[in-house]
Design a protein around this motif. Structure first.
Motif, PDB file in Angstrom:
ATOM      1  N   ILE A   1      61.134   2.306  48.418  1.00 24.71           N
ATOM      2  CA  ILE A   1      61.051   2.087  49.697  1.00 24.71           C
ATOM      3  C   ILE A   1      61.635   0.725  50.156  1.00 24.71           C
ATOM      4  N   GLU A   2      61.446  -0.353  49.174  1.00 25.86           N
ATOM      5  CA  GLU A   2      62.200  -1.540  49.601  1.00 25.86           C
ATOM      6  C   GLU A   2      63.536  -1.462  49.151  1.00 25.86           C
ATOM      7  N   HIS A   3      64.171  -0.565  48.324  1.00 25.70           N
ATOM      8  CA  HIS A   3      65.670  -0.581  47.870  1.00 25.70           C
ATOM      9  C   HIS A   3      65.854   0.726  48.008  1.00 25.70           C
ATOM     10  N   PRO A   4      66.154   1.514  49.291  1.00 21.08           N
ATOM     11  CA  PRO A   4      66.580   2.607  49.427  1.00 21.08           C
ATOM     12  C   PRO A   4      67.867   3.325  48.840  1.00 21.08           C
ATOM     13  N   HIS A   5      68.869   2.099  48.774  1.00 19.54           N
ATOM     14  CA  HIS A   5      70.111   2.476  48.536  1.00 19.54           C
ATOM     15  C   HIS A   5      70.163   2.041  47.180  1.00 19.54           C
ATOM     16  N   TRP A   6      70.560   2.948  46.101  1.00 20.68           N
ATOM     17  CA  TRP A   6      70.901   2.662  44.522  1.00 20.68           C
ATOM     18  C   TRP A   6      71.592   1.367  44.340  1.00 20.68           C
ATOM     19  N   THR A   7      72.815   1.331  45.158  1.00 17.33           N
ATOM     20  CA  THR A   7      73.818   0.297  44.908  1.00 17.33           C
ATOM     21  C   THR A   7      73.241  -1.164  44.942  1.00 17.33           C
ATOM     22  N   GLU A   8      72.189  -1.245  45.623  1.00 15.68           N
ATOM     23  CA  GLU A   8      71.387  -2.519  45.678  1.00 15.68           C
ATOM     24  C   GLU A   8      70.995  -2.959  44.222  1.00 15.68           C
ATOM     25  N   THR A   9      70.668  -2.174  43.648  1.00 12.01           N
ATOM     26  CA  THR A   9      69.973  -2.363  42.088  1.00 12.01           C
ATOM     27  C   THR A   9      71.145  -2.501  41.015  1.00 12.01           C
ATOM     28  N   PHE A  10      72.254  -1.447  41.615  1.00  8.15           N
ATOM     29  CA  PHE A  10      73.552  -1.512  40.599  1.00  8.15           C
ATOM     30  C   PHE A  10      74.648  -1.943  41.581  1.00  8.15           C
ATOM     31  N   PRO A  11      74.695  -3.048  41.983  1.00  3.93           N
ATOM     32  CA  PRO A  11      75.894  -3.641  42.946  1.00  3.93           C
ATOM     33  C   PRO A  11      77.025  -3.430  42.529  1.00  3.93           C
ATOM     34  N   THR A  12      77.586  -3.220  41.350  1.00  2.00           N
ATOM     35  CA  THR A  12      78.886  -3.249  40.842  1.00  2.00           C
ATOM     36  C   THR A  12      78.935  -1.677  39.827  1.00  2.00           C
ATOM     37  N   LYS A  13      77.828  -1.196  39.984  1.00  2.00           N
ATOM     38  CA  LYS A  13      78.063   0.235  39.364  1.00  2.00           C
ATOM     39  C   LYS A  13      78.047   0.048  37.752  1.00  2.00           C
ATOM     40  N   GLN A  14      77.622  -1.125  37.440  1.00  2.00           N
ATOM     41  CA  GLN A  14      77.461  -1.159  35.883  1.00  2.00           C
ATOM     42  C   GLN A  14      76.148  -1.243  35.405  1.00  2.00           C
ATOM     43  N   ALA A  15      76.129  -1.046  34.183  1.00  2.00           N
ATOM     44  CA  ALA A  15      74.644  -1.248  33.412  1.00  2.00           C
ATOM     45  C   ALA A  15      74.118  -2.578  33.675  1.00  2.00           C
ATOM     46  N   ARG A  16      72.865  -2.726  33.759  1.00  2.00           N
ATOM     47  CA  ARG A  16      72.047  -3.719  33.884  1.00  2.00           C
ATOM     48  C   ARG A  16      71.630  -4.104  32.398  1.00  2.00           C
ATOM     49  N   THR A  17      72.237  -5.433  31.831  1.00  2.00           N
ATOM     50  CA  THR A  17      72.178  -5.559  30.536  1.00  2.00           C
ATOM     51  C   THR A  17      71.153  -6.721  30.273  1.00  2.00           C
ATOM     52  N   PHE A  18      70.287  -6.824  29.348  1.00  2.00           N
ATOM     53  CA  PHE A  18      69.260  -7.673  29.059  1.00  2.00           C
ATOM     54  C   PHE A  18      69.552  -8.014  27.553  1.00  2.00           C
ATOM     55  N   ALA A  19      69.519  -9.336  27.234  1.00  2.00           N
ATOM     56  CA  ALA A  19      69.598  -9.754  25.667  1.00  2.00           C
ATOM     57  C   ALA A  19      68.152 -10.477  25.551  1.00  2.00           C
ATOM     58  N   ARG A  20      67.911 -10.654  24.241  1.00  2.00           N
ATOM     59  CA  ARG A  20      66.746 -11.246  23.571  1.00  2.00           C
ATOM     60  C   ARG A  20      66.975 -12.443  23.478  1.00  2.00           C
ATOM     61  N   SER A  21      66.184 -13.426  24.122  1.00  2.00           N
ATOM     62  CA  SER A  21      66.509 -14.824  24.069  1.00  2.00           C
ATOM     63  C   SER A  21      65.834 -15.284  22.873  1.00  2.00           C
ATOM     64  N   SER A  22      66.013 -16.675  22.311  1.00  2.00           N
ATOM     65  CA  SER A  22      65.384 -17.411  21.239  1.00  2.00           C
ATOM     66  C   SER A  22      63.987 -17.245  21.138  1.00  2.00           C
ATOM     67  N   ASP A  23      63.369 -17.225  22.325  1.00  2.17           N
ATOM     68  CA  ASP A  23      61.755 -17.052  22.136  1.00  2.17           C
ATOM     69  C   ASP A  23      61.285 -15.851  22.156  1.00  2.17           C
ATOM     70  N   GLY A  24      62.017 -14.710  22.260  1.00  2.00           N
ATOM     71  CA  GLY A  24      61.958 -13.170  22.205  1.00  2.00           C
ATOM     72  C   GLY A  24      61.701 -12.723  23.407  1.00  2.00           C
ATOM     73  N   LYS A  25      61.961 -13.206  24.468  1.00  2.00           N
ATOM     74  CA  LYS A  25      61.874 -12.683  25.675  1.00  2.00           C
ATOM     75  C   LYS A  25      63.314 -12.267  26.147  1.00  2.00           C
ATOM     76  N   TRP A  26      63.049 -11.222  26.849  1.00  3.77           N
ATOM     77  CA  TRP A  26      64.269 -10.464  27.269  1.00  3.77           C
ATOM     78  C   TRP A  26      65.191 -11.006  28.754  1.00  3.77           C
ATOM     79  N   ILE A  27      66.207 -11.501  28.633  1.00  9.84           N
ATOM     80  CA  ILE A  27      66.900 -12.226  29.786  1.00  9.84           C
ATOM     81  C   ILE A  27      67.829 -11.279  30.291  1.00  9.84           C
ATOM     82  N   ARG A  28      67.903 -11.282  31.569  1.00 11.78           N
ATOM     83  CA  ARG A  28      69.035 -10.354  32.309  1.00 11.78           C
ATOM     84  C   ARG A  28      70.358 -11.135  32.028  1.00 11.78           C
ATOM     85  N   CYS A  29      71.341 -10.325  31.784  1.00 10.80           N
ATOM     86  CA  CYS A  29      72.713 -10.881  31.446  1.00 10.80           C
ATOM     87  C   CYS A  29      73.476 -10.785  32.716  1.00 10.80           C
TER      88      CYS A  29
END
Length: 345
Positions: free
Chosen positions: A317-345
């Protein structure tokens, strides 16, 4: 080909009235070696995975998969791979005996089994015909209660053939049986072996999740808390729902994790105003209405099932258009940081 305790598994030829997959499954469920292995699995304590366990260089590193997803992991990079929230779904583990590479899928429909198994195997080894695999099946239960079974009209088929779990399990074992690779079935904690009953005869699964220790290949019952199902939880949950309307994912498992880089790559998914209106219509329904409408097993869902759905609908409801979540139509990538948490690239 399926092997049990090192021997090729054989079953009597199928009767004309019953599909071959059902015969194979019923024979496997009665195999003494598999019954013993399942009892050993059920005797293990259920491990709880918490986000706080992931911090620090000496803590465990794991990969979590949602419904209809799969991930293949390298034991040199990941300590555990697992899933939970399964009721009528089935978790499939395939582990390369030579190098410990492990693939886990959370299967929810017979339609995705054949292609999904090919996806898993292609990520495990270049030539799967020259490799032998350990296999575990965990999940699914007998959804029909004793009252329903006893009160139903006389049927040509047993009550446990009804519902969602049996056809899914049947399709999985039939597909394993039909392929040329060598699959050593180690655990079969499904259907009756994964069913408990309350005093009223209502049925529930013993376990809703599991984790594989990648170094040893040991599989244990497991549950993941709300903060450990990372990363990108809400978007991945939504992707499961909307993928059924996306032809690109027909009969496929959802790819979610890059084994070589230890990164999550959430491929773009599209949702339409139809999903937006569905979210609006369901958000304010009662808990019981949501369970009866959205679950294949309303009485067996976890306490946070409804809340998780409401959070998805709120996001839509807050994001009715999918391009708000994937603005460049690319994958959302997350890498594991040194403390083990996932960080958005």
């Amino acid at each position: 080909m399926i092997f049990v305790d090192g021997n090729s598994f054989s079953t009597p030829s199928s009767s004309p009235s019953q599909p071959e997959g059902d015969d194979i499954l019923l024979a496997l469920l009665e195999n003494p070696n598999l019954i013993s292995a399942t009892s050993s699995f059920k005797a293990n304590s259920e491990r709880k995975f918490l986000a706080s366990d992931e911090s620090g260089s000496e803590r465990s590193k794991w990969v979590y998969i949602f419904q209809k997803e799969y991930a293949t992991v390298d034991p040199a990079l990941v300590d555990f791979v697992g899933t939970d929230e399964a009721t009528t779904c089935v978790g499939l583990v395939i582990r390369n005996q030579k190098n410990g590479m492990t693939s886990v899928a959370h299967m929810d429909s017979p339609n995705i089994v054949e292609m999904g198994l090919s996806q898993m195997l292609s990520s495990l080894v270049a030539n799967s015909l020259e490799t032998e695999f350990d296999v575990h099946l965990i999940g699914g239960f007998e959804e029909v209660s004793l009252q329903q079974a006893n009160g139903s009209a006389i049927s040509e088929s047993p009550a446990y053939l009804d519902g969602y779990s049996f056809p899914l399990c049947s399709k999985i074992v039939h597909t394993l049986w039909s392929r040329h690779e060598k699959f050593h079935l180690r655990t079969l904690c499904v259907l009756g072996h994964n069913t408990r009953r309350d005093s009223d005869g209502n049925t529930y699964p013993f376990f809703n999740g599991f984790a594989v220790e990648t170094a040893s290949g040991i599989v244990i019952p497991a549950i993941f808390d709300g903060t450990s199902r990372c990363p990108d939880e809400i978007v991945r949950r939504i992707r499961v729902s909307v993928s059924y309307e996306d032809a690109n994912w027909n009969e496929k498992l959802l790819e979610t994790y890059d084994c070589g880089s230890d990164c999550f790559k959430i491929a773009p998914c599209r949702w339409t105003l139809r999903q937006y209106h569905i979210a609006l219509s369901l958000l304010n329904c009662s808990d019981s209405e949501i369970l009866s409408t959205c679950s294949t097993s309303p009485t067996a869902e976890a306490p946070d099932f409804v809340d998780n759905l409401r959070r998805q609908w709120t996001y839509l409801i807050e994001h009715p258009h999918w391009t708000e979540t994937f603005p460049t139509k690319q994958a959302r990538t997350f890498a594991r940081s040194s403390d083990g948490k996932w960080i958005r690239c």
